[in-house]
Design a protein around this motif. Structure first.
Motif, PDB file in Angstrom:
ATOM      1  N   ILE A 143      41.844 -11.264 -24.493  1.00 13.35           N
ATOM      2  CA  ILE A 143      41.116 -12.688 -24.841  1.00 13.35           C
ATOM      3  C   ILE A 143      41.784 -13.864 -24.051  1.00 13.35           C
ATOM      4  N   ALA A 218      31.887 -11.114 -21.595  1.00 11.90           N
ATOM      5  CA  ALA A 218      32.691 -10.233 -22.315  1.00 11.90           C
ATOM      6  C   ALA A 218      32.648  -8.783 -22.129  1.00 11.90           C
ATOM      7  N   ALA A 222      36.331  -8.029 -21.303  1.00 11.61           N
ATOM      8  CA  ALA A 222      37.087  -7.553 -22.549  1.00 11.61           C
ATOM      9  C   ALA A 222      36.943  -6.242 -22.862  1.00 11.61           C
ATOM     10  N   SER A 226      39.661  -6.606 -27.537  1.00 13.57           N
ATOM     11  CA  SER A 226      39.288  -8.073 -27.660  1.00 13.57           C
ATOM     12  C   SER A 226      37.713  -8.241 -27.341  1.00 13.57           C
ATOM     13  N   GLN A 227      36.875  -7.455 -27.431  1.00 12.83           N
ATOM     14  CA  GLN A 227      35.571  -7.601 -27.423  1.00 12.83           C
ATOM     15  C   GLN A 227      34.765  -8.467 -28.538  1.00 12.83           C
TER      16      GLN A 227
END
Length: 279
Positions: A143, A218, A222, A226-227
């Motif tokens: 993140i 993302a 990510a 952490s997506q």
């Protein structure tokens, strides 16, 4: 007669705006009603059938959504990405904008030209080099890495916007504050920030909406832990193509949060957009 014409013209404009508003809100209403229907009801007919059978509506889908660990974690990740990014961009851009507008230091104009030049750099150009750098630094798939990337690419526009807004403030006002013994930091906190609130609010809205709705960055930066919500919804579509009872409420939550933020700061947003248009 002229008053009648003006009244008729205003009524037509208002009617047109109402129609445009209804057309714009129809997809949102359809998504909300779909999120309240079961998968079986959705398979039988469109969302408009709820007007004939209101018994289809329930909040069971939202209860299931809250029990879905992947969706709730993705929503939390989206908040952890969007809020710090917006805060950092606004704070750093306000500081830099004030410095570029009112402080004299070597290379000020040249540095500002570099900032302006960065506005034309597409995000796609920096994805792979920055991903490689983040991998070496241990930030890839985290993140903080996503936040750092958004902050870096959000700052050029933010600095450009706030610098131009701050530069329009009366010089005499700032000089009077300095003559009264005000330090640059005190002038920035107590004078510039309150007067720059419309532009700062507009910037915060733009930045928050951009980061909240982002999927490209993302997808690359990510990992599964952490997506954000956009990537999770895309993953649900790929894995469970007919899982509408999860997708519909998740999509509505993803959509309604930016709307709430926009309408909450609507007055400041309009002031910021109109700032400088009327002297």
């Amino acid at each position: 007669m002229n008053a009648l014409r003006r009244g008729l013209g205003n009524s037509l404009v208002q009617a047109f705006l109402v129609i445009v508003g209804l057309v714009w809100l129809t997809p949102l209403a359809g998504l909300f009603l779909s999120s309240l229907r079961s998968a079986d009801d959705t398979a039988k007919g469109g969302w408009w059938t709820v007007f004939n059978s209101p018994g289809q509506l329930s909040f069971d889908n939202y209860s299931e959504l809250l029990k879905n660990a992947g969706m709730t974690q993705a929503l939390w990740n989206t908040i952890l990405i969007s809020v710090p990014t917006t805060f950092l961009v606004v704070i750093l851009a306000a500081l830099a904008g004030y410095a570029f507008a009112w402080l004299d230091f070597p290379g000020r104009d040249s540095i500002f030209l570099v900032v302006v030049a960065l506005l034309v750099v597409p995000v796609q150009i920096g994805l792979l080099p920055v991903a490689k750098l983040f991998g070496q630094l241990g930030l890839f798939g985290t993140i903080p890495g996503v936040v750092l990337f958004h902050v870096a690419y959000g700052l050029p526009f933010a600095v450009f916007l706030l610098r131009n807004y701050f530069a329009e403030m009366p010089r005499e006002m700032l000089e009077a504050a300095r003559m009264d013994g005000g330090t640059e930091w005190r002038i920035f906190i107590q004078l510039v920030l309150p007067l720059g609130r419309p532009a700062i609010a507009s910037l915060a809205i733009f930045q928050f909406l951009w980061v909240w709705n982002d999927m490209l960055v993302a997808l690359l930066f990510a990992d599964s832990s952490s997506q954000p919500l956009t990537v999770q919804l895309q993953s649900q579509i790929r894995q469970f193509g007919s899982n509408i009872d999860v997708l519909a409420p998740g999509a509505f939550v993803s959509l309604v949060v930016p709307l709430v933020v926009f309408f909450a700061f609507q007055r400041h947003f309009v002031q910021g957009v109109m700032a400088g248009s009327v002297k």
